[in-house]
Design a protein around this motif. Structure first.
Motif, PDB file in Angstrom:
ATOM      1  N   TYR A 235       0.831  -1.214   0.000  1.00 44.25           N
ATOM      2  CA  TYR A 235       0.000   0.000   0.000  1.00 44.25           C
ATOM      3  C   TYR A 235       0.859   1.255   0.000  1.00 44.25           C
ATOM      4  N   ALA A 236       2.017   1.197   0.687  1.00 45.81           N
ATOM      5  CA  ALA A 236       2.904   2.359   0.699  1.00 45.81           C
ATOM      6  C   ALA A 236       3.409   2.679  -0.710  1.00 45.81           C
ATOM      7  N   GLN A 237       3.520   1.661  -1.572  1.00 47.05           N
ATOM      8  CA  GLN A 237       3.994   1.878  -2.941  1.00 47.05           C
ATOM      9  C   GLN A 237       2.876   2.357  -3.872  1.00 47.05           C
ATOM     10  N   VAL A 238       1.616   1.989  -3.570  1.00 48.34           N
ATOM     11  CA  VAL A 238       0.516   2.292  -4.496  1.00 48.34           C
ATOM     12  C   VAL A 238      -0.373   3.421  -3.993  1.00 48.34           C
ATOM     13  N   ARG A 239      -0.051   4.002  -2.840  1.00 47.42           N
ATOM     14  CA  ARG A 239      -0.924   5.028  -2.269  1.00 47.42           C
ATOM     15  C   ARG A 239      -1.135   6.194  -3.240  1.00 47.42           C
ATOM     16  N   GLU A 240      -0.046   6.716  -3.817  1.00 49.25           N
ATOM     17  CA  GLU A 240      -0.170   7.857  -4.718  1.00 49.25           C
ATOM     18  C   GLU A 240      -0.937   7.515  -5.993  1.00 49.25           C
ATOM     19  N   PRO A 241      -0.644   6.374  -6.673  1.00 51.02           N
ATOM     20  CA  PRO A 241      -1.459   6.018  -7.844  1.00 51.02           C
ATOM     21  C   PRO A 241      -2.944   5.874  -7.525  1.00 51.02           C
ATOM     22  N   VAL A 242      -3.286   5.330  -6.359  1.00 52.64           N
ATOM     23  CA  VAL A 242      -4.692   5.185  -5.984  1.00 52.64           C
ATOM     24  C   VAL A 242      -5.349   6.554  -5.837  1.00 52.64           C
ATOM     25  N   LYS A 243      -4.644   7.486  -5.221  1.00 48.26           N
ATOM     26  CA  LYS A 243      -5.204   8.832  -5.068  1.00 48.26           C
ATOM     27  C   LYS A 243      -5.442   9.479  -6.432  1.00 48.26           C
ATOM     28  N   LYS A 244      -4.501   9.298  -7.358  1.00 50.50           N
ATOM     29  CA  LYS A 244      -4.659   9.878  -8.693  1.00 50.50           C
ATOM     30  C   LYS A 244      -5.844   9.255  -9.424  1.00 50.50           C
ATOM     31  N   ALA A 245      -6.022   7.925  -9.283  1.00 47.15           N
ATOM     32  CA  ALA A 245      -7.146   7.260  -9.948  1.00 47.15           C
ATOM     33  C   ALA A 245      -8.476   7.751  -9.393  1.00 47.15           C
ATOM     34  N   LEU A 246      -8.569   7.932  -8.062  1.00 47.69           N
ATOM     35  CA  LEU A 246      -9.804   8.428  -7.463  1.00 47.69           C
ATOM     36  C   LEU A 246     -10.041   9.899  -7.800  1.00 47.69           C
ATOM     37  N   VAL A 264       8.556 -10.595  -5.965  1.00 49.20           N
ATOM     38  CA  VAL A 264       7.879 -10.617  -7.261  1.00 49.20           C
ATOM     39  C   VAL A 264       7.499  -9.186  -7.632  1.00 49.20           C
ATOM     40  N   TYR A 265       7.309  -8.967  -8.944  1.00 50.88           N
ATOM     41  CA  TYR A 265       7.010  -7.642  -9.467  1.00 50.88           C
ATOM     42  C   TYR A 265       5.741  -7.704 -10.315  1.00 50.88           C
ATOM     43  N   ALA A 266       4.988  -6.610 -10.333  1.00 49.05           N
ATOM     44  CA  ALA A 266       3.765  -6.534 -11.131  1.00 49.05           C
ATOM     45  C   ALA A 266       3.621  -5.121 -11.679  1.00 49.05           C
ATOM     46  N   ARG A 267       2.918  -5.029 -12.816  1.00 52.76           N
ATOM     47  CA  ARG A 267       2.580  -3.734 -13.399  1.00 52.76           C
ATOM     48  C   ARG A 267       1.061  -3.598 -13.408  1.00 52.76           C
ATOM     49  N   SER A 268       0.536  -2.497 -12.916  1.00 50.52           N
ATOM     50  CA  SER A 268      -0.904  -2.282 -12.809  1.00 50.52           C
ATOM     51  C   SER A 268      -1.312  -1.018 -13.549  1.00 50.52           C
ATOM     52  N   THR A 269      -2.522  -1.041 -14.112  1.00 52.51           N
ATOM     53  CA  THR A 269      -3.145   0.135 -14.704  1.00 52.51           C
ATOM     54  C   THR A 269      -4.480   0.373 -14.008  1.00 52.51           C
ATOM     55  N   LEU A 270      -4.682   1.562 -13.493  1.00 52.10           N
ATOM     56  CA  LEU A 270      -5.922   1.941 -12.825  1.00 52.10           C
ATOM     57  C   LEU A 270      -6.717   2.831 -13.781  1.00 52.10           C
ATOM     58  N   VAL A 271      -7.932   2.373 -14.123  1.00 52.54           N
ATOM     59  CA  VAL A 271      -8.797   3.115 -15.045  1.00 52.54           C
ATOM     60  C   VAL A 271     -10.005   3.614 -14.255  1.00 52.54           C
ATOM     61  N   PRO A 272     -10.115   4.926 -14.022  1.00 45.26           N
ATOM     62  CA  PRO A 272     -11.222   5.436 -13.209  1.00 45.26           C
ATOM     63  C   PRO A 272     -12.561   5.291 -13.932  1.00 45.26           C
ATOM     64  N   GLY A 278     -19.043  13.931 -14.260  1.00 45.20           N
ATOM     65  CA  GLY A 278     -17.662  14.123 -13.847  1.00 45.20           C
ATOM     66  C   GLY A 278     -17.330  13.548 -12.494  1.00 45.20           C
ATOM     67  N   GLU A 279     -18.252  12.811 -11.867  1.00 48.79           N
ATOM     68  CA  GLU A 279     -17.991  12.218 -10.550  1.00 48.79           C
ATOM     69  C   GLU A 279     -17.279  10.876 -10.726  1.00 48.79           C
ATOM     70  N   THR A 280     -16.196  10.676  -9.957  1.00 47.46           N
ATOM     71  CA  THR A 280     -15.456   9.411  -9.990  1.00 47.46           C
ATOM     72  C   THR A 280     -16.090   8.434  -9.007  1.00 47.46           C
ATOM     73  N   LEU A 281     -16.613   7.309  -9.531  1.00 55.72           N
ATOM     74  CA  LEU A 281     -17.262   6.307  -8.695  1.00 55.72           C
ATOM     75  C   LEU A 281     -16.270   5.298  -8.130  1.00 55.72           C
ATOM     76  N   GLY A 282     -15.139   5.140  -8.779  1.00 59.69           N
ATOM     77  CA  GLY A 282     -14.143   4.154  -8.387  1.00 59.69           C
ATOM     78  C   GLY A 282     -13.193   3.948  -9.547  1.00 59.69           C
ATOM     79  N   PHE A 283     -12.514   2.822  -9.547  1.00 57.77           N
ATOM     80  CA  PHE A 283     -11.608   2.543 -10.661  1.00 57.77           C
ATOM     81  C   PHE A 283     -11.462   1.030 -10.834  1.00 57.77           C
ATOM     82  N   PHE A 284     -11.180   0.647 -12.089  1.00 55.73           N
ATOM     83  CA  PHE A 284     -10.868  -0.735 -12.423  1.00 55.73           C
ATOM     84  C   PHE A 284      -9.360  -0.955 -12.280  1.00 55.73           C
ATOM     85  N   VAL A 285      -8.981  -2.136 -11.859  1.00 55.18           N
ATOM     86  CA  VAL A 285      -7.576  -2.510 -11.713  1.00 55.18           C
ATOM     87  C   VAL A 285      -7.268  -3.617 -12.719  1.00 55.18           C
TER      88      VAL A 285
END
Length: 670
Positions: A235-246, A264-272, A278-285
């Motif tokens: 979570y410490a690594q993904v906190r900022e990307p999550v905030k941007k997606a929301l 292990v390593y992973a690459r994720s894309t967050l699509v709001p 214009g309201e953000t309901l959430g995001f897909f991972v």
């Protein structure tokens, strides 16, 4: 703290799953046992160029085949027979993966899997531009967001229609439940980690792969907070990307985590998911693992480092050989001029020995760094291990004790000495890493007789040299031991190992006609056993020329050398051998002196010189105009000294007066 919102009903879940399904870049179809369409997505219609009116619940599989036949996709032949064959093949469905080229030139990868209650699901992937997918990520994500908005509007319209169809509610609810099960099966089958997180950072959906990735049971992720599911480290690594997606921004990032004792390593894309207001309901991972890609990148970096070290070592060897030529030449000259002076020799002899050890050290470094394979030769294993042990002791911390045990008699093996040293050094460094708190490293060798049942080494019966490298470190478990020879497999952290050492050692031993076996248990240390075919060395033949006194000549020698100190040492050696000497600083100056001084009989030249004319070019031009002239070349590069492409003698630096005299004698005979 506000309570978590209620979970969506089955209609909403169906809509969410269908929306996520349409966002995929892959086409999906589900046909039931009667070969009738029950589920699909828009990419399926786009990839296969089917009209939207053809895709309806209940459309027979035959209609799609007939549509393709009518637009000429199956080539010449009876159209009805072609259609019947494909329908029959689908009816007797078997799992399959196949590639098919479309008339428009696109290549599709089709993967079909059976469903539990008959019928089948098919995944259509466009692999034409697979190599360029990273460059197209931004463009695809824009298209993905647009499809989300379009599909959201379509689902809102469909929801209004469903509300008006009250008499169909019961039947539709049952159909939606069945579709939900099918869609979940599809999402759990595709090799992508899928999830949906609402604006309160609570998972509303996660497929089986997503749950497995974080070590949770299937279905145990939905309804839980992101921090609770992925843990504080991730979570410490993904906190900022999550905030941007929301905040409505699409973002792609990489992260690492510990999983089953491995990093292990992973690459994720967050699509709001954004409403029309214009309201953000959430995001897909959307996530996928990139551990192997990272390992390959680390291995490439390691290989580039080794190549750079090899090039650097070659250049340093030239400079050090020039320095050692001056040191050894002056010390040897002092010893020759004061042979009976014990006080002088008390200081000169240790200095000479240290300088000669420096020569051997440079040769060993060149052996480790050279790129081309060396020729196998008869190697005395005990002597090689004795010399290598000195290098190993300097490479290991004092907390690790190094011991050797060589056979009483000489044991010779037909092997490339540089490759063998490299393999043994790799074993020693692996042992060092396995003993961070200190321990014991033991290297031994002896001759053994292997019978036909020597299955551990997979070699023919016969006599072999056995080399044993043992440590009392942490050892390896069975799973690790089964993969030690795999290229790029390593248990070390990224940057600390390429995973190529043991695989290269295995290949080298096999190419040498030998075998290798590794024995290890956790906490019990590791023992590497290596066998190499025994050989009989060729007897040394005394050469009369070496025994006879070295001839002294009185012919005029032209010495061409750009290093003043080296030139001074070689000049003095030539004078001591009875040769008068004139000097040139480069090839151009040497050529001019040869044309002006007809008494020059011998040219002694360095190979590498400034001024545009090197030693070999100088030799070619001199012999072209003066074929009777004799030439001796000198080089601080090992490759130049070992090059057999020329008949001219090449004297490897550093050298002493006797080496120079032999080279001059060889030039006299050629």
């Amino acid at each position: 703290m506000n309570p978590a919102p209620p979970l969506p009903d089955s209609t909403q879940r169906h809509e969410m799953l269908q929306a996520g399904l349409d966002l995929l870049d892959q086409g999906i179809t589900v046909f039931d046992a009667n070969l009738r369409l029950v589920a699909w997505n828009r990419p399926f219609l786009q990839l296969l160029e089917f009209p939207e009116e053809l895709a309806q619940i209940g459309t027979p599989f035959e209609h799609f085949i007939r549509y393709n036949a009518e637009r000429g996709e199956y080539g010449p032949g009876d159209r009805e027979i072609q259609i019947a064959e494909r329908v029959a093949k689908a009816a007797s469905f078997a799992p399959h993966i196949t590639e098919r080229q479309r008339p428009n030139g696109r290549v599709l990868l089709l993967r079909g899997e059976p469903l539990p209650h008959m019928g089948f699901v098919t995944l259509y992937s466009d692999v034409t531009e697979q190599r360029y997918i990273e460059n197209l990520t931004e463009h695809q994500n824009i298209q993905l967001e647009e499809r989300v908005r379009r599909r959201t509007a379509q689902l809102e319209n469909a929801n209004a229609n469903l509300s008006r169809a009250n008499s169909e509610n019961t039947r539709i609810a049952a159909a939606l439940r069945r579709n939900e099960e099918r869609l979940r099966l599809i999402n759990d089958t595709i090799p992508i980690l899928l999830g949906y997180v609402d604006k309160d950072e609570v998972y509303q959906y996660a497929n089986k792969g997503y749950s497995d990735w974080y070590g949770h049971p299937e279905g145990a992720v939905t309804g839980r907070a992101v921090l609770d599911v992925i843990g504080p480290q991730v979570y410490a690594q993904v906190r900022e990307p999550v905030k941007k997606a929301l905040a409505g921004q699409q973002v792609t990032y990489e992260y690492q985590m510990e999983r089953r004792g491995q990093t292990v390593y992973a690459r994720s894309t967050l699509v709001p998911e954004i409403t029309t207001e214009g309201e953000t309901l959430g995001f897909f991972v959307f996530s996928h693992e990139i551990t192997e890609q990272k390992r390959m990148e680390a291995a490439l970096v390691q290989a580039q480092k080794m190549e750079a070290i090899g090039q650097l070592t070659g250049g340093l060897a030239h400079d050090f050989n020039n320095l050692l030529t001056v040191v050894i030449g002056n010390l040897a000259a002092l010893q020759d001029h004061r042979p009976d002076d014990a006080e002088v020799n008390e200081f000169v002899e240790p200095a000479l020995q240290s300088a000669r050890r420096g020569v051997q050290l440079i040769k060993r470094l060149l052996t480790f760094s050279r790129q081309q394979p060396l020729e196998p030769q008869a190697v005395e294993i005990g002597r090689l291990i004795g010399g290598l042990a000195k290098l190993v002791r300097r490479s290991l911390p004092e907390s690790i004790a190094v011991s050797t045990d060589v056979a009483s008699g000489t044991v010779h093996a037909l092997v490339d000495p540089g490759q063998l040293e490299s393999a043994l050094l790799n074993f020693a460094l692996n042992a060092r890493d396995a003993m961070p708190d200190g321990g014991r490293l033991h290297i031994a060798t002896r001759a053994v007789e292997l019978s036909a049942d020597a299955g551990a080494f997979d070699v023919a019966p016969g006599r072999y040299a056995l080399i044993e490298v043992a440590d009392n470190g942490c050892g390896m478990d069975a799973a690790t031991l089964a993969r030690v020879y795999e290229p790029f497999f390593t248990t070390k952290r990224f940057g600390l190992g390429s995973g190529l050492g043991l695989s290269m050692a295995y290949g080298f031993v096999k190419q040498s006609g030998g075998g290798i076996s590794i024995q290890s248990q956790p906490g019990q240390g590791t023992t590497v056993l290596m066998v190499l075919p025994l050989t009989t060395p060729e007897p040394d033949v005394d050469r009369p020329a070496d025994e006879a006194p070295l001839a002294h000549g009185g012919e005029l020698v032209l010495l061409a050398e750009d290093e003043p100190n080296v030139r001074r040492v070689v000049r003095q050696q030539l004078i001591d051998l009875g040769y008068p000497v004139i000097e040139a600083e480069n090839g151009a100056q040497a050529l001019a002196m040869i044309e002006q001084i007809p008494d020059i009989a011998i040219v002694v030249s360095d190979v590498i010189m400034p001024g545009g004319i090197n030693g070999r070019q100088l030799a070619e031009q001199v012999l072209a105009g003066h074929p009777q002239m004799r030439i001796v070349l000198m080089s601080g590069y090992a490759d130049e000294a070992e090059d057999g492409a020329s008949d001219l003698p090449v004297l490897a630096k550093p050298f002493v007066r006797q080496d120079l005299a032999r080279a001059l004698q060889k030039a006299n005979k050629s």
